[in-house]
Design a protein around this motif. Structure first.
Motif, PDB file in Angstrom:
ATOM      1  N   GLN A   1       0.846  -1.176   0.000  1.00 14.56           N
ATOM      2  CA  GLN A   1       0.000   0.000   0.000  1.00 14.56           C
ATOM      3  C   GLN A   1       0.885   1.230   0.000  1.00 14.56           C
ATOM      4  N   VAL A   2       0.623   2.129  -0.937  1.00 16.39           N
ATOM      5  CA  VAL A   2       1.360   3.389  -1.007  1.00 16.39           C
ATOM      6  C   VAL A   2       0.377   4.517  -1.275  1.00 16.39           C
ATOM      7  N   SER A   3       0.765   5.724  -0.915  1.00 10.08           N
ATOM      8  CA  SER A   3      -0.127   6.859  -1.120  1.00 10.08           C
ATOM      9  C   SER A   3      -0.053   7.416  -2.543  1.00 10.08           C
ATOM     10  N   ALA A   4       0.977   7.067  -3.287  1.00 14.47           N
ATOM     11  CA  ALA A   4       1.102   7.552  -4.663  1.00 14.47           C
ATOM     12  C   ALA A   4      -0.027   6.993  -5.509  1.00 14.47           C
ATOM     13  N   ARG A   5      -0.551   7.803  -6.395  1.00 12.88           N
ATOM     14  CA  ARG A   5      -1.690   7.388  -7.222  1.00 12.88           C
ATOM     15  C   ARG A   5      -1.288   6.591  -8.450  1.00 12.88           C
TER      16      ARG A   5
ATOM     17  N   LYS B   1       5.522   9.398  -8.063  1.00 11.23           N
ATOM     18  CA  LYS B   1       5.004  10.409  -7.154  1.00 11.23           C
ATOM     19  C   LYS B   1       5.599  11.747  -7.595  1.00 11.23           C
TER      20      LYS B   1
ATOM     21  N   SER C   1       4.551  16.115  -8.137  1.00 11.93           N
ATOM     22  CA  SER C   1       3.570  17.194  -8.064  1.00 11.93           C
ATOM     23  C   SER C   1       3.365  17.843  -9.426  1.00 11.93           C
TER      24      SER C   1
END
Length: 69
Positions: A2-6, A60, A62
């Protein structure tokens, strides 16, 4: 995993080019579609990367900048 990167792209390691500090890793995410990443040699060793191993390219950022001629 699980990672927060989309953006996590599953693929297989196609090529590894080790250097003294960094390692260049090319991942084939679809037939004829490749992503290349430069990671530390230490990280490549810890991940036990080898050609043919299934991995995820986790992106990841911005900003994604596009350009045309």
């Amino acid at each position: 995993m699980q990672v927060s990167a989309r953006n996590a792209l599953k693929g297989k390691v196609k090529a590894i080019v080790p250097g003294s500090v960094n390692t260049e890793v090319t991942i084939e995410i679809a037939s004829g579609v490749e992503v290349t990443s430069i990671i530390t040699k230490s990280s490549a060793d810890k991940l036990q990367l080898a050609e043919g191993k299934e991995v995820y390219a986790v992106i990841k950022s911005s900003d994604v900048i596009l350009a045309v001629d």
